[in-house]
Design an enzyme around this catalytic site. Structure first.
Site, PDB file in Angstrom:
ATOM      1  N   ASP A 127      11.888  33.072  31.091  1.00  0.00           N
ATOM      2  CA  ASP A 127      11.430  32.109  30.576  1.00  0.00           C
ATOM      3  C   ASP A 127      12.301  31.609  29.115  1.00  0.00           C
ATOM      4  O   ASP A 127      12.468  32.600  28.079  1.00  0.00           O
ATOM      5  CB  ASP A 127      10.218  32.366  29.367  1.00  0.00           C
ATOM      6  CG  ASP A 127       9.362  30.850  28.737  1.00  0.00           C
ATOM      7  OD1 ASP A 127      10.244  30.346  28.028  1.00  0.00           O
ATOM      8  OD2 ASP A 127       8.476  31.197  27.793  1.00  0.00           O
ATOM      9  N   CYS A 129      13.188  10.703  20.588  1.00  0.00           N
ATOM     10  CA  CYS A 129      12.687  10.498  22.229  1.00  0.00           C
ATOM     11  C   CYS A 129      13.133   9.839  22.444  1.00  0.00           C
ATOM     12  O   CYS A 129      13.748   8.346  22.127  1.00  0.00           O
ATOM     13  CB  CYS A 129      11.281   9.732  21.729  1.00  0.00           C
ATOM     14  SG  CYS A 129      10.226  10.555  20.632  1.00  0.00           S
ATOM     15  N   GLN A 144       5.430  27.630  20.870  1.00  0.00           N
ATOM     16  CA  GLN A 144       5.711  26.292  21.836  1.00  0.00           C
ATOM     17  C   GLN A 144       5.472  25.168  21.165  1.00  0.00           C
ATOM     18  O   GLN A 144       4.346  25.905  19.821  1.00  0.00           O
ATOM     19  CB  GLN A 144       5.113  26.210  23.406  1.00  0.00           C
ATOM     20  CG  GLN A 144       5.425  27.922  23.783  1.00  0.00           C
ATOM     21  CD  GLN A 144       6.103  27.235  24.456  1.00  0.00           C
ATOM     22  OE1 GLN A 144       6.782  26.496  24.948  1.00  0.00           O
ATOM     23  NE2 GLN A 144       7.085  28.836  25.864  1.00  0.00           N
ATOM     24  N   CYS A 187      12.442  25.050  30.147  1.00  0.00           N
ATOM     25  CA  CYS A 187      12.923  23.909  30.112  1.00  0.00           C
ATOM     26  C   CYS A 187      13.716  22.777  29.925  1.00  0.00           C
ATOM     27  O   CYS A 187      14.086  22.272  28.433  1.00  0.00           O
ATOM     28  CB  CYS A 187      12.537  24.169  27.943  1.00  0.00           C
ATOM     29  SG  CYS A 187      13.372  25.124  27.585  1.00  0.00           S
ATOM     30  N   GLU A 213      13.297  40.637  24.454  1.00  0.00           N
ATOM     31  CA  GLU A 213      13.210  39.706  23.021  1.00  0.00           C
ATOM     32  C   GLU A 213      14.196  40.343  22.375  1.00  0.00           C
ATOM     33  O   GLU A 213      14.677  40.575  21.897  1.00  0.00           O
ATOM     34  CB  GLU A 213      11.977  39.815  22.358  1.00  0.00           C
ATOM     35  CG  GLU A 213      11.853  38.203  20.952  1.00  0.00           C
ATOM     36  CD  GLU A 213      12.702  37.040  21.444  1.00  0.00           C
ATOM     37  OE1 GLU A 213      12.312  36.319  22.833  1.00  0.00           O
ATOM     38  OE2 GLU A 213      13.327  36.538  20.745  1.00  0.00           O
ATOM     39  N   CYS A 260       6.662   3.378  18.247  1.00  0.00           N
ATOM     40  CA  CYS A 260       7.941   3.843  16.851  1.00  0.00           C
ATOM     41  C   CYS A 260       8.896   2.530  16.017  1.00  0.00           C
ATOM     42  O   CYS A 260       9.292   2.770  16.987  1.00  0.00           O
ATOM     43  CB  CYS A 260       8.392   5.470  17.268  1.00  0.00           C
ATOM     44  SG  CYS A 260       8.950   6.129  15.415  1.00  0.00           S
TER      45      CYS A 260
HETATM   46  C1  LIG Z   1      11.769  29.713  25.286  1.00  0.00           C
HETATM   47  S1  LIG Z   1      11.310  30.627  24.445  1.00  0.00           S
HETATM   48  C2  LIG Z   1       9.367  32.127  25.414  1.00  0.00           C
HETATM   49  C3  LIG Z   1       9.648  32.803  24.700  1.00  0.00           C
HETATM   50  C4  LIG Z   1       8.167  32.950  25.220  1.00  0.00           C
HETATM   51  N1  LIG Z   1       8.282  33.599  26.680  1.00  0.00           N
HETATM   52  C5  LIG Z   1       7.379  32.271  24.263  1.00  0.00           C
HETATM   53  O1  LIG Z   1       6.484  31.428  25.369  1.00  0.00           O
HETATM   54  O2  LIG Z   1       6.810  31.971  24.046  1.00  0.00           O
HETATM   55  C6  LIG Z   1      12.917  32.041  24.672  1.00  0.00           C
HETATM   56  C7  LIG Z   1      12.916  33.223  24.067  1.00  0.00           C
HETATM   57  O3  LIG Z   1      13.814  33.967  24.338  1.00  0.00           O
HETATM   58  C8  LIG Z   1      14.476  34.618  22.943  1.00  0.00           C
HETATM   59  N2  LIG Z   1      16.085  34.770  23.491  1.00  0.00           N
HETATM   60  C9  LIG Z   1      17.283  34.267  23.274  1.00  0.00           C
HETATM   61  N3  LIG Z   1      18.075  34.616  24.092  1.00  0.00           N
HETATM   62  C10 LIG Z   1      17.971  35.733  24.633  1.00  0.00           C
HETATM   63  C11 LIG Z   1      18.520  37.161  24.953  1.00  0.00           C
HETATM   64  N4  LIG Z   1      19.421  36.731  25.232  1.00  0.00           N
HETATM   65  N5  LIG Z   1      17.682  37.859  25.483  1.00  0.00           N
HETATM   66  C12 LIG Z   1      16.742  38.332  25.064  1.00  0.00           C
HETATM   67  N6  LIG Z   1      15.853  37.167  24.706  1.00  0.00           N
HETATM   68  C13 LIG Z   1      16.480  36.111  24.579  1.00  0.00           C
HETATM   69  C14 LIG Z   1      14.637  33.465  22.357  1.00  0.00           C
HETATM   70  O4  LIG Z   1      14.928  34.337  20.948  1.00  0.00           O
HETATM   71  C15 LIG Z   1      13.236  32.821  22.304  1.00  0.00           C
HETATM   72  O5  LIG Z   1      12.256  34.159  22.193  1.00  0.00           O
END
Ligand SMILES: C[S@@+](CC[C@H](N)C(=O)[O-])C[C@H]1O[C@@H](n2cnc3c(N)ncnc32)[C@H](O)[C@@H]1O
Length: 469
Positions: free
Chosen positions: A382, A80, A280, A409, A330, A71
């Site tokens: 997650d 990046c 994702q 992540c 969620e 890039c």
């Molecule tokens: C890394 S993503 C994972 C989503 C899902 N497991 C996936 O693979 O698509 C984290 C998720 O946590 C939600 N989130 C963030 N803070 C939260 C909280 N305090 N309680 C519940 N959900 C939360 C976000 O909106 C998001 O959808």
């Protein structure tokens, strides 16, 4: 050592952000884009007590793994950090970073399994996020933020984003020029357009223009330009955000054109993605990640799986298929509605319950209820990059769940949270400390990285915790 000094040294270690680390007269110097073993000439940018930040002036002895980045704005744009490193070695660096995080943050030695990679090292991203600003001389800039800043580095394409990226940027440049629309200036809270966000769902695009305006001018012209330049079916949204803050989206999304959401499927589950759903960023690695989570959960017809931070519910559904039931938690209401729809569409509504709210408020009660029903329990976590709230950690630690699958992540928050669950760390009510006599009900069973974000310092990791008693 003083600011602006130009010095020479050899990089001895890898930092947590993928940067090179060297020692100069007892001072630790962090130098982005320098690799272990390289002799470099560097310029000191900032000196603090015991450490300093510097930038590479010249690589005097390049490492074997160094390559020419693809890039033209690599090093200027903050997207990046590893394009200058051979891909196989990027994976090694990420594995090493995870090992270091567990060692330094959680005081735990882990054996990290080889990284699972995707099919593509470039053009893998399905989600594009382009801030729009002004150069102060009336020119509107579309690009990416420079590292640790809100200064937009203009781009006309991006090699890690999807093939339609250049066409989307060209279309918006034409539209902004046609309508005289200005980019947003954070300092003066002025300007029309703040961001363009695009998500690809099975070859269709959801395009959102984040603006300070109540409405977009010449909407039909924008639609025509997009149709002409970007040869994909698309939906168009306006998000209104006038807040003097760096939160990307305002509360209001206005649907302008196309379907409201798009259907997709993964690993046999059909689902819908809307404008606010979390997705994702790498479909190929995501499918591998979800399959692995399902296999590692070892769920059967007597198992309840609690899927904390469940997004739009895809993983919840995959887990429910193998278990007695699955419970999603969620925070985003739109994602929970889509998760409920997904359960219904896939004939899983009897096996799935989705709760909308904060895990820290809902998870403790859900765990308590499930355990009192006597089911085998698996908890999947997650969370976003900041990791889990301490209330979530305490509930999981005391849960007596058979297995805990932590999908992360960010290696540093993963190491912190796993240290707290396994007992090498504890929270004394105000801060996290090292436990003198580590003890807990869980041990680390496996740690495996997934390269969801090739060319960047980021990595996804699955860490499985097994119960000891
Ligand atoms: C890394 S993503 C994972 C989503 C899902 N497991 C996936 O693979 O698509 C984290 C998720 O946590 C939600 N989130 C963030 N803070 C939260 C909280 N305090 N309680 C519940 N959900 C939360 C976000 O909106 C998001 O959808």
């Amino acid at each position: 050592m003083n600011k602006n000094d130009v010095r020479e040294g050899t990089v001895i270690a890898l930092g947590m952000n993928g940067e090179g680390v060297l020692k100069d007269n007892g001072i630790i110097v962090f130098v982005p884009f320098a690799l272990v073993g390289e002799k470099i000439r560097y310029k000191v940018l900032k000196v603090a007590s015991g450490y300093a930040y510097a930038k590479v002036e010249e690589v005097l002895t390049p490492a074997e793994e160094r390559i020419r980045p693809k890039c033209p704005v690599f090093g200027k744009c903050g997207g990046c950090q590893l394009q200058h490193v051979r891909y196989a070695f990027q994976l090694k660096l990420k594995e090493e970073n995870i090992t270091n995080c567990f060692r330094k943050i959680a005081f735990t030695e882990v054996s990290v399994k080889p990284t699972v990679r995707g099919d593509d090292e470039f053009r893998y991203r399905n989600k594009l996020q382009l801030p729009v600003s002004s150069d102060g001389h009336g020119r509107t800039l579309i690009g990416f933020y420079a590292e640790n800043s809100h200064r937009v580095v203009p781009v006309s394409d991006c090699p890690i984003n999807a093939v339609w990226t250049a066409d989307v940027i060209a279309a918006f440049k034409e539209y902004f020029e046609l309508c005289g629309l200005t980019g947003y200036d954070e300092k003066s809270n002025s300007g029309d357009i703040r961001e363009i966000a695009v998500k690809e769902v099975k070859g269709k695009l959801i395009i959102t223009v984040v603006a300070t305006l109540n409405d977009l001018p010449e909407k039909n012209k924008l639609i025509a330009i997009l149709q002409n330049k970007v040869k994909y079916v698309f939906a168009l949204y306006l998000n209104i955000n006038r807040a003097r803050s760096n939160v990307i989206y305002g509360e209001k999304f206005i649907h302008i054109y196309g379907s409201k959401d798009f259907a997709a499927d993964m690993l046999g589950i059909r689902y819908k993605v809307g404008v606010q759903s979390f997705m994702q960023v790498n479909d190929c690695v995501c499918a591998k990640l979800y399959s692995t989570v399902c296999a590692l959960a070892e769920a059967d017809e007597n198992t309840t799986v609690i899927d904390a931070y469940s997004g739009a519910g895809l993983m919840t559904a995959l887990l429910a298929k193998r278990a007695k039931k699955a419970i999603g938690i969620e925070i985003v209401p739109e994602a929970v509605s889509l998760a409920n729809l997904l359960a219904k569409q896939n004939g899983l509504e009897d096996k799935i319950s989705n709760y909308q709210g904060k895990c820290e408020e809902i998870l403790p009660d859900v765990i308590h209820r499930e355990k009192s029903e006597g089911n085998k329990t698996v908890i999947v976590l997650d969370p976003p990059r900041k990791g889990c709230d301490i209330k979530v950690i305490n509930a999981v630690k005391a849960s007596k769940a058979d297995r805990i699958i932590y999908v992360s992540c960010k290696p540093s928050t993963l190491a912190r949270d796993v240290g707290l669950i396994t007992g090498t760390l504890y929270h004394d009510g105000s801060e996290i400390k090292k436990a003198e006599n580590p003890c807990g009900d869980y041990v680390i069973d496996s740690v495996r990285p997934f390269d969801m974000f090739a060319q960047t310092k980021h990595v996804e990791t699955i860490c499985v915790l097994a119960r000891t008693k």
